[in-house]
Design a protein around this motif. Structure first.
Motif, PDB file in Angstrom:
ATOM      1  N   ALA A   1       6.930  51.886  56.333  1.00  0.00           N
ATOM      2  CA  ALA A   1       8.028  50.989  55.965  1.00  0.00           C
ATOM      3  C   ALA A   1       7.699  50.256  54.665  1.00  0.00           C
ATOM      4  O   ALA A   1       8.565  50.079  53.796  1.00  0.00           O
ATOM      5  CB  ALA A   1       8.283  49.995  57.088  1.00  0.00           C
ATOM      6  N   LEU A   2       6.438  49.834  54.541  1.00  0.00           N
ATOM      7  CA  LEU A   2       5.998  49.156  53.321  1.00  0.00           C
ATOM      8  C   LEU A   2       6.091  50.092  52.110  1.00  0.00           C
ATOM      9  O   LEU A   2       6.556  49.696  51.033  1.00  0.00           O
ATOM     10  CB  LEU A   2       4.564  48.652  53.482  1.00  0.00           C
ATOM     11  N   LEU A   3       5.675  51.343  52.308  1.00  0.00           N
ATOM     12  CA  LEU A   3       5.714  52.319  51.220  1.00  0.00           C
ATOM     13  C   LEU A   3       7.157  52.629  50.814  1.00  0.00           C
ATOM     14  O   LEU A   3       7.453  52.807  49.621  1.00  0.00           O
ATOM     15  CB  LEU A   3       5.001  53.608  51.638  1.00  0.00           C
ATOM     16  N   ARG A   4       8.044  52.698  51.792  1.00  0.00           N
ATOM     17  CA  ARG A   4       9.452  52.937  51.471  1.00  0.00           C
ATOM     18  C   ARG A   4      10.029  51.773  50.657  1.00  0.00           C
ATOM     19  O   ARG A   4      10.790  51.990  49.703  1.00  0.00           O
ATOM     20  CB  ARG A   4      10.278  53.140  52.755  1.00  0.00           C
ATOM     21  N   ARG A   5       9.672  50.549  51.040  1.00  0.00           N
ATOM     22  CA  ARG A   5      10.140  49.382  50.273  1.00  0.00           C
ATOM     23  C   ARG A   5       9.576  49.415  48.859  1.00  0.00           C
ATOM     24  O   ARG A   5      10.276  49.075  47.895  1.00  0.00           O
ATOM     25  CB  ARG A   5       9.733  48.085  50.977  1.00  0.00           C
ATOM     26  N   ARG A   6       8.320  49.840  48.737  1.00  0.00           N
ATOM     27  CA  ARG A   6       7.717  49.937  47.405  1.00  0.00           C
ATOM     28  C   ARG A   6       8.428  51.016  46.588  1.00  0.00           C
ATOM     29  O   ARG A   6       8.715  50.808  45.401  1.00  0.00           O
ATOM     30  CB  ARG A   6       6.236  50.270  47.512  1.00  0.00           C
TER      31      ARG A   6
ATOM     32  N   GLY B   1      11.662  49.695  45.462  1.00  0.00           N
ATOM     33  CA  GLY B   1      11.457  48.739  44.378  1.00  0.00           C
ATOM     34  C   GLY B   1      11.247  49.439  43.045  1.00  0.00           C
ATOM     35  O   GLY B   1      11.791  49.016  42.011  1.00  0.00           O
ATOM     36  N   LEU B   2      10.478  50.529  43.062  1.00  0.00           N
ATOM     37  CA  LEU B   2      10.245  51.297  41.834  1.00  0.00           C
ATOM     38  C   LEU B   2      11.529  51.952  41.335  1.00  0.00           C
ATOM     39  O   LEU B   2      11.789  52.004  40.121  1.00  0.00           O
ATOM     40  CB  LEU B   2       9.169  52.362  42.087  1.00  0.00           C
ATOM     41  N   GLU B   3      12.355  52.459  42.264  1.00  0.00           N
ATOM     42  CA  GLU B   3      13.623  53.066  41.864  1.00  0.00           C
ATOM     43  C   GLU B   3      14.591  52.018  41.321  1.00  0.00           C
ATOM     44  O   GLU B   3      15.306  52.269  40.337  1.00  0.00           O
ATOM     45  CB  GLU B   3      14.260  53.802  43.051  1.00  0.00           C
ATOM     46  N   TYR B   4      14.612  50.834  41.949  1.00  0.00           N
ATOM     47  CA  TYR B   4      15.486  49.775  41.454  1.00  0.00           C
ATOM     48  C   TYR B   4      15.034  49.312  40.064  1.00  0.00           C
ATOM     49  O   TYR B   4      15.878  48.984  39.213  1.00  0.00           O
ATOM     50  CB  TYR B   4      15.484  48.588  42.424  1.00  0.00           C
ATOM     51  N   ALA B   5      13.723  49.277  39.845  1.00  0.00           N
ATOM     52  CA  ALA B   5      13.216  48.917  38.518  1.00  0.00           C
ATOM     53  C   ALA B   5      13.648  49.949  37.480  1.00  0.00           C
ATOM     54  O   ALA B   5      14.041  49.604  36.356  1.00  0.00           O
ATOM     55  CB  ALA B   5      11.697  48.801  38.554  1.00  0.00           C
ATOM     56  N   THR B   6      13.598  51.235  37.865  1.00  0.00           N
ATOM     57  CA  THR B   6      14.048  52.303  36.965  1.00  0.00           C
ATOM     58  C   THR B   6      15.535  52.168  36.671  1.00  0.00           C
ATOM     59  O   THR B   6      15.975  52.300  35.519  1.00  0.00           O
ATOM     60  CB  THR B   6      13.774  53.687  37.591  1.00  0.00           C
ATOM     61  N   LEU B   7      16.315  51.887  37.707  1.00  0.00           N
ATOM     62  CA  LEU B   7      17.758  51.703  37.536  1.00  0.00           C
ATOM     63  C   LEU B   7      18.053  50.530  36.606  1.00  0.00           C
ATOM     64  O   LEU B   7      18.873  50.641  35.684  1.00  0.00           O
ATOM     65  CB  LEU B   7      18.413  51.458  38.898  1.00  0.00           C
ATOM     66  N   GLY B   8      17.387  49.406  36.843  1.00  0.00           N
ATOM     67  CA  GLY B   8      17.613  48.222  36.023  1.00  0.00           C
ATOM     68  C   GLY B   8      17.293  48.461  34.563  1.00  0.00           C
ATOM     69  O   GLY B   8      18.064  48.066  33.672  1.00  0.00           O
TER      70      GLY B   8
END
Length: 208
Positions: free
Chosen positions: A20-25, A28-35
């Protein structure tokens, strides 16, 4: 007080809490890429218009496509997608890459036919240099997270992010040659790199 050790499942992989922690990470990385890509579009379109740069305009369009690609990965990590919708999305991304290649080809021909000479773009140079560094950092994070999570799509997305960084570097070189040596055609040459990239990625996504 020391943190409790991470336990492993019977299969040797991370336990449910760790996954679950890895999925959240990963999210987070995908959202950073999107942003980054969302902000990038505005910067690059402005810089492309100011400098009449084919390469910057093409990279801005590529950022739009990468946003849709990242959304597909986000849907997978959230478990909010199904195989059929995912296949359709991947094919549409492939079509978009072909459209990118066609657009840059037409724009390059028009630029040469009209005798337009792209100007140097300090803003474009600064942004692409930052993009190359950021994409590499994000790619490393995605690769490590995808490997530990055993998530093939996230690992594949890490490779795509590395390619994005390399693409930014290739276009950066073209802009620098134009700015430093006055080689206006280097901007067009950088656009040709994008044409090859668009054709390659389009074929790859449609085959998938």
């Amino acid at each position: 007080m020391t943190a409790p050790a991470v336990t492993e499942s019977a299969t040797g992989g991370p336990n449910a809490e760790r996954r679950a922690l890895l999925r959240r990470r990963g999210l987070g990385l995908e959202y950073a890429t999107l942003g980054w890509n969302v902000i990038e579009i505005g910067f690059l379109i402005f810089a492309a218009v100011q400098a009449r740069s084919v390469a910057l305009a093409g990279f801005a369009l590529d950022s739009v496509i990468e946003i849709f690609a990242s959304l597909v990965v986000v849907g997978q990590l959230k478990g909010a997608t199904d195989p059929q919708r995912e296949k359709r999305a991947v094919r549409l991304i492939g079509v978009a890459f072909f459209a990118l290649a066609i657009y840059i080809t037409g724009q390059s021909v028009l630029t040469l036919a009209l005798g337009i000479r792209p100007d140097s773009s300090p803003m474009g140079i600064a942004w692409l240099a930052a993009t190359a560094v950021v994409m590499l950092a994000l790619a490393v994070g995605k690769a490590r997270t995808g490997t530990e999570l055993d998530h093939p799509v996230l690992r594949a997305e890490a490779k795509v992010t590395i390619i994005d960084g390399a693409l930014a570097l290739a276009i950066l070189i073209g802009l620098l040659l134009n700015a430093v040596l006055g080689w206006w055609w280097a901007d067009i040459a950088a656009g040709v790199v994008l044409i090859g990239y668009g054709l390659r990625e389009g074929w790859h996504h449609i085959r998938q």
